[in-house]
Design a protein around this motif. Structure first.
Motif, PDB file in Angstrom:
ATOM      1  N   GLU A 133      30.541 -29.874   7.093  1.00  0.00           N
ATOM      2  CA  GLU A 133      29.970 -30.625   5.958  1.00  0.00           C
ATOM      3  C   GLU A 133      28.484 -30.311   5.773  1.00  0.00           C
ATOM      4  OE1 GLU A 133      29.893 -33.472   9.521  1.00  0.00           O
ATOM      5  OE2 GLU A 133      31.451 -32.272   8.569  1.00  0.00           O
ATOM      6  N   TYR A 134      27.825 -29.832   6.830  1.00  0.00           N
ATOM      7  CA  TYR A 134      26.413 -29.444   6.731  1.00  0.00           C
ATOM      8  C   TYR A 134      26.254 -27.975   6.333  1.00  0.00           C
ATOM      9  CZ  TYR A 134      25.838 -33.797   9.264  1.00  0.00           C
ATOM     10  OH  TYR A 134      25.897 -35.113   9.647  1.00  0.00           O
ATOM     11  N   ILE A 135      27.359 -27.245   6.338  1.00  0.00           N
ATOM     12  CA  ILE A 135      27.344 -25.819   6.026  1.00  0.00           C
ATOM     13  C   ILE A 135      27.906 -25.584   4.625  1.00  0.00           C
ATOM     14  CG2 ILE A 135      28.211 -23.544   6.745  1.00  0.00           C
ATOM     15  CD1 ILE A 135      26.193 -24.904   8.697  1.00  0.00           C
ATOM     16  N   GLY A 136      29.012 -26.252   4.346  1.00  0.00           N
ATOM     17  CA  GLY A 136      29.634 -26.127   3.032  1.00  0.00           C
ATOM     18  C   GLY A 136      30.808 -25.171   2.981  1.00  0.00           C
ATOM     19  N   MET A 137      31.008 -24.396   4.014  1.00  0.00           N
ATOM     20  CA  MET A 137      32.136 -23.465   4.063  1.00  0.00           C
ATOM     21  C   MET A 137      33.336 -24.215   4.642  1.00  0.00           C
ATOM     22  SD  MET A 137      32.778 -20.238   3.291  1.00  0.00           S
ATOM     23  CE  MET A 137      31.293 -19.257   3.378  1.00  0.00           C
ATOM     24  N   PRO A 138      34.511 -24.086   4.021  1.00  0.00           N
ATOM     25  CA  PRO A 138      35.694 -24.789   4.530  1.00  0.00           C
ATOM     26  C   PRO A 138      36.038 -24.398   5.969  1.00  0.00           C
ATOM     27  CG  PRO A 138      36.107 -23.884   2.346  1.00  0.00           C
ATOM     28  CD  PRO A 138      34.789 -23.348   2.799  1.00  0.00           C
ATOM     29  N   LYS A 139      36.601 -25.354   6.702  1.00  0.00           N
ATOM     30  CA  LYS A 139      36.973 -25.119   8.103  1.00  0.00           C
ATOM     31  C   LYS A 139      37.947 -23.956   8.236  1.00  0.00           C
ATOM     32  CE  LYS A 139      36.358 -29.662  10.184  1.00  0.00           C
ATOM     33  NZ  LYS A 139      36.995 -30.749  10.925  1.00  0.00           N
ATOM     34  N   SER A 140      38.888 -23.851   7.321  1.00  0.00           N
ATOM     35  CA  SER A 140      39.880 -22.773   7.407  1.00  0.00           C
ATOM     36  C   SER A 140      39.218 -21.397   7.307  1.00  0.00           C
ATOM     37  CB  SER A 140      40.939 -22.924   6.315  1.00  0.00           C
ATOM     38  OG  SER A 140      40.346 -22.891   5.029  1.00  0.00           O
ATOM     39  N   ILE A 141      38.218 -21.266   6.463  1.00  0.00           N
ATOM     40  CA  ILE A 141      37.491 -19.999   6.309  1.00  0.00           C
ATOM     41  C   ILE A 141      36.677 -19.712   7.568  1.00  0.00           C
ATOM     42  CG2 ILE A 141      35.727 -18.774   4.981  1.00  0.00           C
ATOM     43  CD1 ILE A 141      38.431 -19.143   3.520  1.00  0.00           C
ATOM     44  N   LEU A 142      36.016 -20.723   8.106  1.00  0.00           N
ATOM     45  CA  LEU A 142      35.254 -20.543   9.341  1.00  0.00           C
ATOM     46  C   LEU A 142      36.170 -20.124  10.486  1.00  0.00           C
ATOM     47  CD1 LEU A 142      32.865 -23.605   9.045  1.00  0.00           C
ATOM     48  CD2 LEU A 142      32.270 -21.195   8.708  1.00  0.00           C
ATOM     49  N   ALA A 169      31.679 -15.408  16.788  1.00  0.00           N
ATOM     50  CA  ALA A 169      32.918 -16.188  16.903  1.00  0.00           C
ATOM     51  C   ALA A 169      32.635 -17.564  17.501  1.00  0.00           C
ATOM     52  CB  ALA A 169      33.942 -15.433  17.754  1.00  0.00           C
ATOM     53  N   LEU A 170      31.811 -17.591  18.521  1.00  0.00           N
ATOM     54  CA  LEU A 170      31.477 -18.856  19.183  1.00  0.00           C
ATOM     55  C   LEU A 170      30.744 -19.801  18.232  1.00  0.00           C
ATOM     56  CD1 LEU A 170      31.529 -20.300  21.978  1.00  0.00           C
ATOM     57  CD2 LEU A 170      29.240 -19.363  22.340  1.00  0.00           C
ATOM     58  N   ILE A 171      29.759 -19.291  17.538  1.00  0.00           N
ATOM     59  CA  ILE A 171      28.986 -20.119  16.604  1.00  0.00           C
ATOM     60  C   ILE A 171      29.864 -20.618  15.463  1.00  0.00           C
ATOM     61  CG2 ILE A 171      27.138 -20.067  14.867  1.00  0.00           C
ATOM     62  CD1 ILE A 171      25.639 -18.155  16.838  1.00  0.00           C
ATOM     63  N   LEU A 172      30.656 -19.720  14.887  1.00  0.00           N
ATOM     64  CA  LEU A 172      31.507 -20.109  13.764  1.00  0.00           C
ATOM     65  C   LEU A 172      32.516 -21.181  14.162  1.00  0.00           C
ATOM     66  CD1 LEU A 172      32.242 -16.630  12.153  1.00  0.00           C
ATOM     67  CD2 LEU A 172      30.972 -18.501  11.095  1.00  0.00           C
ATOM     68  N   PHE A 173      33.165 -20.979  15.303  1.00  0.00           N
ATOM     69  CA  PHE A 173      34.251 -21.873  15.685  1.00  0.00           C
ATOM     70  C   PHE A 173      33.755 -23.151  16.365  1.00  0.00           C
ATOM     71  CE2 PHE A 173      37.978 -23.372  17.979  1.00  0.00           C
ATOM     72  CZ  PHE A 173      38.933 -23.307  16.974  1.00  0.00           C
ATOM     73  N   SER A 174      32.797 -23.006  17.261  1.00  0.00           N
ATOM     74  CA  SER A 174      32.385 -24.154  18.078  1.00  0.00           C
ATOM     75  C   SER A 174      31.272 -25.005  17.471  1.00  0.00           C
ATOM     76  CB  SER A 174      31.911 -23.670  19.456  1.00  0.00           C
ATOM     77  OG  SER A 174      32.950 -22.995  20.109  1.00  0.00           O
ATOM     78  N   ILE A 215      38.096 -15.753  14.041  1.00  0.00           N
ATOM     79  CA  ILE A 215      39.179 -14.923  14.591  1.00  0.00           C
ATOM     80  C   ILE A 215      38.880 -13.443  14.371  1.00  0.00           C
ATOM     81  CG2 ILE A 215      41.617 -14.299  14.299  1.00  0.00           C
ATOM     82  CD1 ILE A 215      42.132 -17.319  13.761  1.00  0.00           C
ATOM     83  N   ILE A 216      38.383 -13.103  13.185  1.00  0.00           N
ATOM     84  CA  ILE A 216      38.003 -11.710  12.905  1.00  0.00           C
ATOM     85  C   ILE A 216      36.890 -11.274  13.861  1.00  0.00           C
ATOM     86  CG2 ILE A 216      36.954 -10.166  11.203  1.00  0.00           C
ATOM     87  CD1 ILE A 216      38.388 -11.889   9.030  1.00  0.00           C
ATOM     88  N   ALA A 217      35.887 -12.113  14.043  1.00  0.00           N
ATOM     89  CA  ALA A 217      34.780 -11.782  14.955  1.00  0.00           C
ATOM     90  C   ALA A 217      35.281 -11.626  16.387  1.00  0.00           C
ATOM     91  CB  ALA A 217      33.697 -12.853  14.877  1.00  0.00           C
TER      92      ALA A 217
END
Length: 125
Positions: free
Chosen positions: A23-32, A11-16, A37-39
């Motif tokens: 933009e360096y990951i490619g996954m949309p912010k909303s999905i992250l 959760a910390l890595i995904l959100f923070s 939140i699930i984590a």
């Protein structure tokens, strides 16, 4: 407790980290955000189970394992869906996360199997 710590770190890595650098990951912010939140929910559940469940904890560990597998399937589905947008860094992170979580599930299921076998041996003897 290990599962709770791992979920907290996810959760910390995904959100923070990944969300601000999406933009360096490619996954949309909303999905992250949703994944974090699930984590975090998994973290709260796992830590609560660790501190509150003293007897008959096996069904709770099984629920954690099943939840982890569902999370991995969700993440894999998101990898497939967002594959054209994902960077090598993003793809590497999510595949590594799936690999680590599946390893943890394997250990949890192995422990449950060992306990079940030991209990059966005790009943037989």
């Amino acid at each position: 407790m290990i599962d709770g710590f791992g979920a907290f770190m996810t959760a910390l890595i995904l959100f923070s980290i990944l969300r601000p650098l999406n933009e360096y990951i490619g996954m949309p912010k909303s999905i992250l955000t949703i994944l974090s939140i699930i984590a975090l929910a998994f973290c709260v559940y796992s830590v609560s189970c660790f501190f509150l469940v003293k007897k008959n904890w096996k069904p709770f560990l099984k629920a954690v394992s099943i939840g982890n597998l569902i999370y991995c399937c969700l993440t894999l589905g998101l990898i497939v869906y967002y594959y054209p947008q994902l960077t090598i860094l993003g793809l590497t992170y999510f595949l590594l996360e799936i690999f680590l979580i599946c390893g943890l599930v394997f250990i949890e299921m192995y422990i449950l199997t060992l306990i079940s076998r030991a209990k059966q041996m005790t009943i037989i003897n």
